[in-house]
Write a protein that holds these residues in place. Structure first.
Motif, PDB file in Angstrom:
ATOM      1  N   PHE A   3       4.406 -27.415   9.058  1.00 14.88           N
ATOM      2  CA  PHE A   3       4.662 -26.102   8.446  1.00 14.88           C
ATOM      3  C   PHE A   3       6.044 -26.176   7.792  1.00 14.88           C
ATOM      4  O   PHE A   3       7.005 -26.630   8.402  1.00 14.88           O
ATOM      5  CB  PHE A   3       4.637 -25.032   9.542  1.00 14.88           C
ATOM      6  CG  PHE A   3       5.006 -23.673   9.037  1.00 14.88           C
ATOM      7  CD1 PHE A   3       4.074 -22.881   8.384  1.00 14.88           C
ATOM      8  CD2 PHE A   3       6.301 -23.188   9.193  1.00 14.88           C
ATOM      9  CE1 PHE A   3       4.418 -21.621   7.904  1.00 14.88           C
ATOM     10  CE2 PHE A   3       6.651 -21.930   8.729  1.00 14.88           C
ATOM     11  CZ  PHE A   3       5.707 -21.155   8.075  1.00 14.88           C
ATOM     12  N   GLY A   4       6.126 -25.749   6.535  1.00 12.36           N
ATOM     13  CA  GLY A   4       7.418 -25.806   5.826  1.00 12.36           C
ATOM     14  C   GLY A   4       7.769 -27.212   5.378  1.00 12.36           C
ATOM     15  O   GLY A   4       8.940 -27.506   5.105  1.00 12.36           O
TER      16      GLY A   4
ATOM     17  N   THR B 129      15.450 -30.766   9.839  1.00 12.28           N
ATOM     18  CA  THR B 129      15.251 -29.913   8.660  1.00 12.28           C
ATOM     19  C   THR B 129      16.340 -30.263   7.649  1.00 12.28           C
ATOM     20  O   THR B 129      17.472 -30.609   8.043  1.00 12.28           O
ATOM     21  CB  THR B 129      15.320 -28.424   9.046  1.00 12.28           C
ATOM     22  OG1 THR B 129      14.406 -28.188  10.133  1.00 12.28           O
ATOM     23  CG2 THR B 129      14.938 -27.522   7.877  1.00 12.28           C
TER      24      THR B 129
ATOM     25  N   LEU C  68      16.348 -19.575  12.271  1.00 17.44           N
ATOM     26  CA  LEU C  68      15.418 -20.410  13.038  1.00 17.44           C
ATOM     27  C   LEU C  68      16.115 -20.850  14.319  1.00 17.44           C
ATOM     28  O   LEU C  68      17.208 -21.426  14.265  1.00 17.44           O
ATOM     29  CB  LEU C  68      15.020 -21.621  12.187  1.00 17.44           C
ATOM     30  CG  LEU C  68      13.860 -22.478  12.647  1.00 17.44           C
ATOM     31  CD1 LEU C  68      12.559 -21.671  12.701  1.00 17.44           C
ATOM     32  CD2 LEU C  68      13.678 -23.684  11.704  1.00 17.44           C
TER      33      LEU C  68
ATOM     34  N   ALA D 229      11.000 -28.961   6.237  1.00 17.57           N
ATOM     35  CA  ALA D 229      10.925 -29.535   7.586  1.00 17.57           C
ATOM     36  C   ALA D 229      10.372 -30.951   7.464  1.00 17.57           C
ATOM     37  O   ALA D 229       9.417 -31.180   6.717  1.00 17.57           O
ATOM     38  CB  ALA D 229       9.996 -28.687   8.450  1.00 17.57           C
TER      39      ALA D 229
ATOM     40  N   ASP E 171      12.035 -19.576   1.193  1.00 19.96           N
ATOM     41  CA  ASP E 171      11.026 -18.800   1.922  1.00 19.96           C
ATOM     42  C   ASP E 171      10.466 -17.639   1.096  1.00 19.96           C
ATOM     43  O   ASP E 171      11.219 -16.812   0.573  1.00 19.96           O
ATOM     44  CB  ASP E 171      11.606 -18.265   3.234  1.00 19.96           C
ATOM     45  CG  ASP E 171      11.676 -19.361   4.290  1.00 19.96           C
ATOM     46  OD1 ASP E 171      10.816 -20.264   4.261  1.00 19.96           O
ATOM     47  OD2 ASP E 171      12.591 -19.317   5.120  1.00 19.96           O
TER      48      ASP E 171
ATOM     49  N   TRP F 206      19.963 -19.608   7.122  1.00 15.08           N
ATOM     50  CA  TRP F 206      20.161 -20.020   5.728  1.00 15.08           C
ATOM     51  C   TRP F 206      19.927 -18.877   4.763  1.00 15.08           C
ATOM     52  O   TRP F 206      19.227 -17.900   5.056  1.00 15.08           O
ATOM     53  CB  TRP F 206      19.322 -21.234   5.381  1.00 15.08           C
ATOM     54  CG  TRP F 206      17.830 -21.082   5.447  1.00 15.08           C
ATOM     55  CD1 TRP F 206      17.002 -20.710   4.438  1.00 15.08           C
ATOM     56  CD2 TRP F 206      16.970 -21.363   6.577  1.00 15.08           C
ATOM     57  NE1 TRP F 206      15.691 -20.734   4.870  1.00 15.08           N
ATOM     58  CE2 TRP F 206      15.648 -21.130   6.167  1.00 15.08           C
ATOM     59  CE3 TRP F 206      17.206 -21.796   7.892  1.00 15.08           C
ATOM     60  CZ2 TRP F 206      14.564 -21.309   7.022  1.00 15.08           C
ATOM     61  CZ3 TRP F 206      16.126 -21.967   8.748  1.00 15.08           C
ATOM     62  CH2 TRP F 206      14.827 -21.726   8.310  1.00 15.08           C
TER      63      TRP F 206
ATOM     64  N   ARG G 269       7.435 -29.268  19.354  1.00 12.22           N
ATOM     65  CA  ARG G 269       8.589 -28.597  18.711  1.00 12.22           C
ATOM     66  C   ARG G 269       8.233 -27.120  18.642  1.00 12.22           C
ATOM     67  O   ARG G 269       7.196 -26.748  18.088  1.00 12.22           O
ATOM     68  CB  ARG G 269       8.788 -29.179  17.304  1.00 12.22           C
ATOM     69  CG  ARG G 269      10.002 -28.648  16.535  1.00 12.22           C
ATOM     70  CD  ARG G 269       9.974 -29.330  15.189  1.00 12.22           C
ATOM     71  NE  ARG G 269      11.127 -29.144  14.337  1.00 12.22           N
ATOM     72  CZ  ARG G 269      11.219 -28.240  13.380  1.00 12.22           C
ATOM     73  NH1 ARG G 269      10.230 -27.371  13.187  1.00 12.22           N
ATOM     74  NH2 ARG G 269      12.276 -28.192  12.592  1.00 12.22           N
TER      75      ARG G 269
ATOM     76  N   ARG H  80      11.388 -17.867  14.452  1.00 12.71           N
ATOM     77  CA  ARG H  80      12.050 -17.527  13.178  1.00 12.71           C
ATOM     78  C   ARG H  80      12.026 -16.028  12.941  1.00 12.71           C
ATOM     79  O   ARG H  80      10.981 -15.385  13.100  1.00 12.71           O
ATOM     80  CB  ARG H  80      11.376 -18.239  11.999  1.00 12.71           C
ATOM     81  CG  ARG H  80      12.313 -18.325  10.780  1.00 12.71           C
ATOM     82  CD  ARG H  80      11.621 -18.878   9.575  1.00 12.71           C
ATOM     83  NE  ARG H  80      10.939 -17.817   8.841  1.00 12.71           N
ATOM     84  CZ  ARG H  80      10.201 -18.016   7.753  1.00 12.71           C
ATOM     85  NH1 ARG H  80      10.025 -19.245   7.287  1.00 12.71           N
ATOM     86  NH2 ARG H  80       9.626 -17.007   7.142  1.00 12.71           N
TER      87      ARG H  80
ATOM     88  N   VAL I 127       7.340 -21.091  14.953  1.00 14.12           N
ATOM     89  CA  VAL I 127       7.078 -22.289  14.143  1.00 14.12           C
ATOM     90  C   VAL I 127       6.855 -23.415  15.156  1.00 14.12           C
ATOM     91  O   VAL I 127       7.788 -23.844  15.836  1.00 14.12           O
ATOM     92  CB  VAL I 127       8.266 -22.586  13.202  1.00 14.12           C
ATOM     93  CG1 VAL I 127       7.997 -23.857  12.398  1.00 14.12           C
ATOM     94  CG2 VAL I 127       8.519 -21.401  12.268  1.00 14.12           C
TER      95      VAL I 127
ATOM     96  N   HIS J 191      14.779 -25.530   1.396  1.00 12.34           N
ATOM     97  CA  HIS J 191      14.734 -26.324   2.622  1.00 12.34           C
ATOM     98  C   HIS J 191      13.355 -26.933   2.810  1.00 12.34           C
ATOM     99  O   HIS J 191      12.381 -26.498   2.184  1.00 12.34           O
ATOM    100  CB  HIS J 191      15.115 -25.473   3.837  1.00 12.34           C
ATOM    101  CG  HIS J 191      14.150 -24.358   4.116  1.00 12.34           C
ATOM    102  ND1 HIS J 191      14.123 -23.200   3.388  1.00 12.34           N
ATOM    103  CD2 HIS J 191      13.153 -24.248   5.040  1.00 12.34           C
ATOM    104  CE1 HIS J 191      13.179 -22.418   3.844  1.00 12.34           C
ATOM    105  NE2 HIS J 191      12.564 -23.023   4.846  1.00 12.34           N
TER     106      HIS J 191
ATOM    107  N   HIS K 225      11.029 -25.661  -0.405  1.00 14.55           N
ATOM    108  CA  HIS K 225      10.743 -24.267  -0.774  1.00 14.55           C
ATOM    109  C   HIS K 225      11.923 -23.365  -0.438  1.00 14.55           C
ATOM    110  O   HIS K 225      12.832 -23.727   0.311  1.00 14.55           O
ATOM    111  CB  HIS K 225       9.493 -23.758  -0.046  1.00 14.55           C
ATOM    112  CG  HIS K 225       9.631 -23.699   1.441  1.00 14.55           C
ATOM    113  ND1 HIS K 225       9.634 -24.822   2.239  1.00 14.55           N
ATOM    114  CD2 HIS K 225       9.782 -22.649   2.285  1.00 14.55           C
ATOM    115  CE1 HIS K 225       9.775 -24.474   3.507  1.00 14.55           C
ATOM    116  NE2 HIS K 225       9.887 -23.148   3.554  1.00 14.55           N
TER     117      HIS K 225
HETATM  118  C1  SIN Z   1      10.498 -23.051   7.677  1.00 15.10           C
HETATM  119  O1  SIN Z   1      10.237 -23.474   6.564  1.00 15.10           O
HETATM  120  O2  SIN Z   1      10.805 -21.891   7.873  1.00 15.10           O
HETATM  121  C2  SIN Z   1      10.463 -23.996   8.870  1.00 15.10           C
HETATM  122  C3  SIN Z   1      11.510 -25.037   8.823  1.00 15.10           C
HETATM  123  C4  SIN Z   1      11.435 -25.945  10.004  1.00 15.10           C
HETATM  124  O3  SIN Z   1      10.535 -25.816  10.824  1.00 15.10           O
HETATM  125  O4  SIN Z   1      12.290 -26.824  10.133  1.00 15.10           O
END
Ligand code: SIN
Length: 323
Positions: A132-133, A164, A152, A296, A139, A287, A305, A309, A120, A294, A137
């Motif tokens: 991304f993310g 996050t 992660l 991001a 996952d 998680w 960054r 994952r 990620v 969650h 959501h």
């Molecule tokens: C994710 O949704 O798996 C990524 C979360 C993140 O990058 O903080």
């Protein structure tokens, strides 16, 4: 792969060891509820969810008792955090497999030589406001068997920002009125990756510099899951809808479903149900997608960054009884 039911709704999985000799593929059940951890430390991180785990080096070959306590902490807190870990992809896979087999991660190119790991990545040139993310959501809830857990690991993080946030979906359900809860127990959500990974989203993914996302018409498929599910390990009822992947309600017209789903999306992610993690390099967050959502935060640009994952396979959600 053989699946065997075990007491307390837990399951035991036995698989042939294939690619990683160090991986042990029999998930360890959680320590009993209410039993104080004695092999790790568990420090709550926020009121609604989240705990920081200490006293464990995730690179080591963990004893089953330690894994059981980690699993208990995950069930109790929804998301758990470990500081100062430095895992190779192989070590992260081995840790992940103590909690269950790998869950397929469609649409996202895995890390070279590590098919169970995705990177990620946000590069400094990527603009603020998009990550991304970056929408609430759970996952891959669009899969028939959505993943139980996601792990992660932060390898490179910006000096600030790009946190996050997680939101506790037990609390989301229990704070609804008895009347709405009763209605939701009879409903099934329609989940799809159409608004994330279908070809119409290619323009968004073209903005990613560091990640390769393969959009596909496969993302237009739908999967129906109970709106209120029973968590297979805690036995508690939990709300299971999210803004990113829940695109309708089974048997409802879109214009009927949208207001209710919008309401649930706002309600289920309100601040008092959340915890927030400010990343340091070496952190690991783990998680439980069955009971937390969650997202991001896309609040920083100009810094890299880079996270790895792994994703732990789950089961088809069990519907809560309607009476
Ligand atoms: C994710 O949704 O798996 C990524 C979360 C993140 O990058 O903080």
């Amino acid at each position: 792969m053989a699946l065997a039911a075990a007491p307390g709704g837990l399951y035991a999985l036995r698989m042939a060891v294939t690619d990683t000799a160090d991986a042990r593929l029999v998930p360890v059940p959680a320590a009993p509820a209410g039993q104080e951890p004695c092999l790790i430390t568990v420090q709550p991180h926020a009121g609604a969810c989240g705990a920081v785990i200490g006293g464990v080096d995730l690179r080591s070959d963990l004893d089953d008792d330690v894994v059981a306590e980690i699993r208990r902490a995950l069930l109790d807190h929804g998301v758990i955090f470990f500081r100062d870990q430095s895992l190779t992809p192989r070590q992260q896979v081995a840790f992940s497999r103590r909690f269950g087999p790998y869950s397929p991660v469609p649409f996202i190119e895995p890390v070279a030589d590590h098919p169970e790991v995705i990177a990620v990545v946000r590069e400094p040139s990527e603009r603020q406001g998009f990550a991304f993310g970056g929408l609430w959501h759970s996952d891959f809830s669009f899969l028939a068997e959505p993943p139980t857990g996601s792990i992660l690991h932060a390898i490179e993080v910006p000096p600030y920002g790009a946190d996050t946030i997680w939101a506790n979906q037990y609390l989301a359900l229990s704070t609804l009125s008895p009347g709405l809860r009763a209605t939701l127990r009879g409903l099934r959500g329609v989940h799809s990756a159409v608004n994330a990974y279908s070809p119409k989203m290619q323009g968004i993914h073209d903005q990613f510099v560091g990640m390769t996302v393969r959009t596909s018409t496969d993302a237009e498929r739908t999967q129906v899951h109970p709106v209120v599910r029973v968590h297979a390990e805690t036995g508690k009822e939990v709300l299971f809808v999210n803004a990113q992947y829940t695109v309708g309600l089974d048997g409802w017209w879109p214009h009927e479903a949208k207001p209710l789903l919008d309401h649930l999306a706002r309600h289920s992610t309100q601040e008092s149900f959340t915890c927030r993690w400010q990343w340091r390099a070496g952190d690991v967050a783990f998680w439980d997608n069955r009971c937390v959502q969650h997202m991001a935060l896309a609040d920083v640009s100009g810094h890299r960054r880079y996270m790895h994952r792994t994703t732990v396979a789950g089961e088809a959600p069990i519907a809560a009884p309607t009476v």
